[in-house]
Design a protein around this motif. Structure first.
Motif, PDB file in Angstrom:
ATOM      1  N   LEU A 199       5.102   4.105  -3.580  1.00 13.67           N
ATOM      2  CA  LEU A 199       5.633   2.734  -3.696  1.00 13.67           C
ATOM      3  C   LEU A 199       4.741   1.754  -2.945  1.00 13.67           C
ATOM      4  CD1 LEU A 199       9.449   3.415  -3.175  1.00 13.67           C
ATOM      5  CD2 LEU A 199       8.225   2.965  -5.319  1.00 13.67           C
ATOM      6  N   GLY A 200       4.264   2.200  -1.791  1.00  9.54           N
ATOM      7  CA  GLY A 200       3.387   1.346  -0.992  1.00  9.54           C
ATOM      8  C   GLY A 200       2.041   1.144  -1.662  1.00  9.54           C
ATOM      9  N   LEU A 201       1.527   2.219  -2.268  1.00  5.57           N
ATOM     10  CA  LEU A 201       0.231   2.088  -2.940  1.00  5.57           C
ATOM     11  C   LEU A 201       0.350   1.180  -4.157  1.00  5.57           C
ATOM     12  CD1 LEU A 201      -1.063   5.760  -2.560  1.00  5.57           C
ATOM     13  CD2 LEU A 201      -1.806   3.724  -1.303  1.00  5.57           C
ATOM     14  N   ASP A 202       1.486   1.282  -4.861  1.00  5.20           N
ATOM     15  CA  ASP A 202       1.706   0.381  -6.005  1.00  5.20           C
ATOM     16  C   ASP A 202       1.742  -1.072  -5.528  1.00  5.20           C
ATOM     17  OD1 ASP A 202       1.854   2.504  -7.618  1.00  5.20           O
ATOM     18  OD2 ASP A 202       4.027   2.436  -7.969  1.00  5.20           O
ATOM     19  N   PHE A 203       2.435  -1.289  -4.438  1.00  2.00           N
ATOM     20  CA  PHE A 203       2.545  -2.650  -3.893  1.00  2.00           C
ATOM     21  C   PHE A 203       1.159  -3.215  -3.578  1.00  2.00           C
ATOM     22  CE2 PHE A 203       2.989  -5.544  -0.243  1.00  2.00           C
ATOM     23  CZ  PHE A 203       3.914  -6.446  -0.743  1.00  2.00           C
ATOM     24  N   LEU A 204       0.311  -2.349  -3.046  1.00  2.00           N
ATOM     25  CA  LEU A 204      -1.012  -2.808  -2.613  1.00  2.00           C
ATOM     26  C   LEU A 204      -2.000  -2.937  -3.768  1.00  2.00           C
ATOM     27  CD1 LEU A 204      -2.714  -3.495  -0.091  1.00  2.00           C
ATOM     28  CD2 LEU A 204      -3.228  -1.064   0.136  1.00  2.00           C
ATOM     29  N   MET A 269      -3.061   2.318   5.275  1.00  2.78           N
ATOM     30  CA  MET A 269      -2.364   2.925   6.410  1.00  2.78           C
ATOM     31  C   MET A 269      -0.940   2.356   6.539  1.00  2.78           C
ATOM     32  SD  MET A 269      -3.582   2.557  10.345  1.00  2.78           S
ATOM     33  CE  MET A 269      -3.477   0.771  10.477  1.00  2.78           C
ATOM     34  N   ILE A 270      -0.808   1.048   6.259  1.00  3.18           N
ATOM     35  CA  ILE A 270       0.476   0.400   6.531  1.00  3.18           C
ATOM     36  C   ILE A 270       1.498   0.503   5.385  1.00  3.18           C
ATOM     37  CG2 ILE A 270       1.577  -1.853   6.961  1.00  3.18           C
ATOM     38  CD1 ILE A 270       0.184  -0.787   9.397  1.00  3.18           C
ATOM     39  N   PHE A 271       1.082   0.152   4.139  1.00  3.36           N
ATOM     40  CA  PHE A 271       2.111  -0.038   3.111  1.00  3.36           C
ATOM     41  C   PHE A 271       2.860   1.215   2.682  1.00  3.36           C
ATOM     42  CE2 PHE A 271       0.012  -4.134   2.957  1.00  3.36           C
ATOM     43  CZ  PHE A 271       1.141  -4.906   3.180  1.00  3.36           C
ATOM     44  N   PRO A 272       2.188   2.364   2.520  1.00  4.22           N
ATOM     45  CA  PRO A 272       2.984   3.555   2.201  1.00  4.22           C
ATOM     46  C   PRO A 272       4.048   3.794   3.278  1.00  4.22           C
ATOM     47  CG  PRO A 272       0.673   3.984   1.816  1.00  4.22           C
ATOM     48  CD  PRO A 272       0.760   2.649   2.489  1.00  4.22           C
ATOM     49  N   ALA A 273       3.670   3.579   4.543  1.00  2.00           N
ATOM     50  CA  ALA A 273       4.633   3.798   5.628  1.00  2.00           C
ATOM     51  C   ALA A 273       5.748   2.761   5.581  1.00  2.00           C
ATOM     52  CB  ALA A 273       3.917   3.747   6.970  1.00  2.00           C
ATOM     53  N   VAL A 274       5.390   1.508   5.267  1.00  2.00           N
ATOM     54  CA  VAL A 274       6.400   0.451   5.177  1.00  2.00           C
ATOM     55  C   VAL A 274       7.492   0.857   4.189  1.00  2.00           C
ATOM     56  CG1 VAL A 274       6.759  -1.876   4.221  1.00  2.00           C
ATOM     57  CG2 VAL A 274       4.945  -1.481   5.887  1.00  2.00           C
ATOM     58  N   PHE A 275       7.070   1.313   3.000  1.00  2.00           N
ATOM     59  CA  PHE A 275       8.049   1.673   1.980  1.00  2.00           C
ATOM     60  C   PHE A 275       8.759   2.969   2.337  1.00  2.00           C
ATOM     61  CE2 PHE A 275       5.809  -1.638  -0.091  1.00  2.00           C
ATOM     62  CZ  PHE A 275       6.752  -2.220  -0.936  1.00  2.00           C
ATOM     63  N   PHE A 277       9.550   4.054   5.272  1.00  2.00           N
ATOM     64  CA  PHE A 277      10.549   3.900   6.337  1.00  2.00           C
ATOM     65  C   PHE A 277      11.533   2.760   6.068  1.00  2.00           C
ATOM     66  CE2 PHE A 277       6.881   5.811   8.593  1.00  2.00           C
ATOM     67  CZ  PHE A 277       7.499   7.010   8.920  1.00  2.00           C
ATOM     68  N   GLY A 278      11.461   2.186   4.868  1.00  2.00           N
ATOM     69  CA  GLY A 278      12.418   1.126   4.523  1.00  2.00           C
ATOM     70  C   GLY A 278      12.225  -0.148   5.326  1.00  2.00           C
ATOM     71  N   ILE A 279      10.975  -0.454   5.712  1.00  2.00           N
ATOM     72  CA  ILE A 279      10.701  -1.700   6.435  1.00  2.00           C
ATOM     73  C   ILE A 279      10.395  -2.784   5.396  1.00  2.00           C
ATOM     74  CG2 ILE A 279       9.022  -2.797   8.010  1.00  2.00           C
ATOM     75  CD1 ILE A 279       8.720   0.064   9.268  1.00  2.00           C
ATOM     76  N   GLU A 280      10.734  -4.033   5.700  1.00  2.00           N
ATOM     77  CA  GLU A 280      10.444  -5.118   4.752  1.00  2.00           C
ATOM     78  C   GLU A 280       8.955  -5.463   4.790  1.00  2.00           C
ATOM     79  OE1 GLU A 280      12.190  -6.679   2.529  1.00  2.00           O
ATOM     80  OE2 GLU A 280      13.941  -5.450   3.016  1.00  2.00           O
ATOM     81  N   PRO A 281       8.240  -5.422   3.639  1.00  2.00           N
ATOM     82  CA  PRO A 281       6.822  -5.796   3.675  1.00  2.00           C
ATOM     83  C   PRO A 281       6.612  -7.247   4.100  1.00  2.00           C
ATOM     84  CG  PRO A 281       7.522  -5.311   1.422  1.00  2.00           C
ATOM     85  CD  PRO A 281       8.674  -4.976   2.313  1.00  2.00           C
ATOM     86  N   THR A 282       7.665  -8.048   3.976  1.00  2.00           N
ATOM     87  CA  THR A 282       7.530  -9.468   4.330  1.00  2.00           C
ATOM     88  C   THR A 282       7.867  -9.740   5.794  1.00  2.00           C
ATOM     89  OG1 THR A 282       9.791  -9.718   3.567  1.00  2.00           O
ATOM     90  CG2 THR A 282       8.073 -10.365   2.024  1.00  2.00           C
ATOM     91  N   ALA A 283       7.885  -8.701   6.619  1.00  2.00           N
ATOM     92  CA  ALA A 283       8.326  -8.868   8.018  1.00  2.00           C
ATOM     93  C   ALA A 283       7.508  -9.885   8.808  1.00  2.00           C
ATOM     94  CB  ALA A 283       8.309  -7.533   8.735  1.00  2.00           C
ATOM     95  N   GLY A 284       6.268 -10.167   8.388  1.00  2.00           N
ATOM     96  CA  GLY A 284       5.473 -11.183   9.106  1.00  2.00           C
ATOM     97  C   GLY A 284       4.648 -10.578  10.228  1.00  2.00           C
ATOM     98  N   PRO A 285       4.350 -11.395  11.256  1.00  2.00           N
ATOM     99  CA  PRO A 285       3.422 -10.957  12.304  1.00  2.00           C
ATOM    100  C   PRO A 285       3.794  -9.632  12.973  1.00  2.00           C
ATOM    101  CG  PRO A 285       3.971 -13.272  12.592  1.00  2.00           C
ATOM    102  CD  PRO A 285       4.814 -12.768  11.463  1.00  2.00           C
ATOM    103  N   GLU A 286       5.058  -9.236  12.891  1.00  2.00           N
ATOM    104  CA  GLU A 286       5.443  -7.997  13.577  1.00  2.00           C
ATOM    105  C   GLU A 286       5.201  -6.754  12.734  1.00  2.00           C
ATOM    106  OE1 GLU A 286       9.438  -9.398  14.114  1.00  2.00           O
ATOM    107  OE2 GLU A 286      10.253  -7.886  12.778  1.00  2.00           O
TER     108      GLU A 286
END
Ligand code: PHE
Length: 457
Positions: A199-204, A269-275, A277-286
């Motif tokens: 899901l993260g790779l698709d997003f990217l 490194m980030i987006f596969p993990a974001v999806f 772990f159910g984190i919002e990709p739009t979280a911003g600076p954090e």
């Protein structure tokens, strides 16, 4: 300092690594994923690539030309090359941009120190994704700790700056950049093997073109300028330390490719993990700070991994804060005839004041906004999205219209000793495409382009 005696970087590798050190930093690993997340993923990435190739690379080559030709700091360069004119405004824009960028960059750099501390004390392990987010928010919004770390980071930058160009900047870059690269690759492998990583790779990588709008385009251009450290004279200052034999086109190509590669690795490194772990990709600076600790928790000896990673992230940030600091310090040292340490002290003091305000704007001062942005976001916005592209545009206009083609070509080919096969294409992009494209993107963001269109349709 006389022109002949100006210090230069020690070796060919030193040139590339120091410049890569300047370009690669939080912009790639913190800002790139957060901007990609906020701006809808792959469509943003695509425009970012277009900006890197058609705007970023030509501007970088042009900055190298100015820096090595003049052998001066960002503002002084124009005094040498265009005496008695107003072109040195490009340099002043750069010096201010350096202060403003450091005003929020030093704060984020400080956050990396907090995470180093937490990894060291073992407090990053055994938490859930929600815990990481809550912990980050309460840390970044607090009064004291982030400011303490910001102070420490500015102090480290300051000490390296006063120890001189060759020893400080070159040595730090040479050792740390390759290790950072390696560890990023290891973390990418861990991230893409997490559940739901696709899901993260698709997003990217799978663009949704409906996401493209004027603000996405401006953000992608801003990210390209910010990440490549162009448009503000940083690379003018760095290339003023290049030797006569440095191949400017190759160096620009190497730096652009490596910088872009690090950003893509950070995305993988980030987006596969974001999806996962159910984190919002739009979280911003954090985003990076709440995602990565989850990845480390999935690794054996997670604390050690996080410790190494945040140390390297801190170092990548440091090689960039040094370069930003150097722009302002070199300017004050050379133009006001101050000693280097005195100039550095002024710069560090200024950064600290901005840093304290922008750190507090994440918490106590969050209600005070400028154009609807808190101080931290405001500094980010005016530098990346306005001052750097504007600087880049003016640099291209100056060299395109005021510098003799022969002089330009001679410098970029080391007096005809190295070939520049696509010189005419480069010159065309630099002179016409880049300034017009940047101008249109500005007009588009201001909404003026659509008003203009309506007059005709
Ligand atoms: N390019 C640096 C980064 O990506 C930031 C930077 C911007 C450094 C402008 C110097 C000048 O982190």
């Amino acid at each position: 300092m006389s022109i002949e005696k100006r210090v230069t970087f020690g070796s060919k590798l030193g040139v590339v690594l120091a410049t890569v050190g300047c370009a690669v930093g939080l912009g790639n690993i913190w800002r790139f994923p957060y901007m990609t997340g906020v701006n809808g993923g792959a469509a943003f990435l695509l425009i970012y690539f277009v900006c890197i190739i058609f705007l970023g690379f030509p501007v970088m080559v042009t900055e190298f030309f100015i820096g090595r030709k003049s052998r001066r700091n960002a503002a002084g360069a124009f005094k040498v090359m265009a005496p008695g004119t107003k072109w040195s405004i490009i340099g002043y824009n750069g010096v201010f941009a350096a202060f403003f960028i450091l005003g929020f960059y030093a704060v984020v750099s400080g956050w990396t120190l907090e995470y180093i501390y937490q990894a060291f004390s073992g407090s990053l392990s055994g938490k859930s994704a929600i815990d990481f987010k809550e912990d980050f928010d309460s840390f970044a919004g607090s009064d004291f700790r982030p400011i303490l770390w910001t102070f420490l980071f500015v102090l480290m930058t300051h000490l390296i700056i006063i120890s001189g160009v060759k020893k400080g900047i070159e040595r730090a870059s040479k050792i740390m950049m390759p290790i950072l690269f390696l560890i990023l690759i290891i973390l990418c492998v861990r991230s893409v093997t997490l559940p739901n990583a696709h899901l993260g790779l698709d997003f990217l990588f799978k663009p949704d073109f409906s996401k493209i709008n004027s603000s996405v385009i401006l953000s992608a251009m801003g990210q390209a300028f910010f990440s490549l450290s162009i448009g503000m004279g940083c690379l003018i200052t760095y290339s003023s330390y290049f030797g006569k034999e440095t191949n400017l086109q190759h160096t620009a190509l190497q730096v652009t490719v490596l910088d872009t590669l690090v950003a893509i690795l950070a995305g993988i490194m980030i987006f596969p993990a974001v999806f996962s772990f159910g984190i919002e990709p739009t979280a911003g600076p954090e985003l990076v700070f709440i995602t990565l600790p989850n990845v480390f928790n999935q690794l054996p000896l997670g604390n050690i991994w996080s410790l190494i990673f945040f140390i390297l992230l801190g170092v990548a940030a440091l090689t960039s804060t040094i370069s930003l600091h150097e722009v302002a310090t070199a300017y004050m040292h050379e133009e006001y005839k101050m000693t280097r340490s005195r100039a550095a002290l002024f710069v560090s003091g200024g950064i600290l004041i901005l840093g304290i305000i922008s750190s507090l704007s994440m918490g106590r001062l969050s209600d005070y906004t400028i154009f609807g942005l808190n101080f931290f976001d405001f500094l980010d916005y005016i530098t990346a999205k306005i001052m750097l592209p504007l600087g880049g545009m003016l640099i291209c206009i100056y060299v395109g219209f005021r510098v003799d083609r022969k002089v330009l070509k001679a410098e970029l080919t080391n007096e005809g000793t190295v070939p520049f096969y696509f010189f005419n294409t480069y010159a065309f992009f630099m002179k016409y495409v880049a300034p017009i494209a940047i101008g249109l993107i500005f007009l588009n963001e201001l909404g003026l382009l659509s008003k203009f269109q309506k007059l005709f349709v």
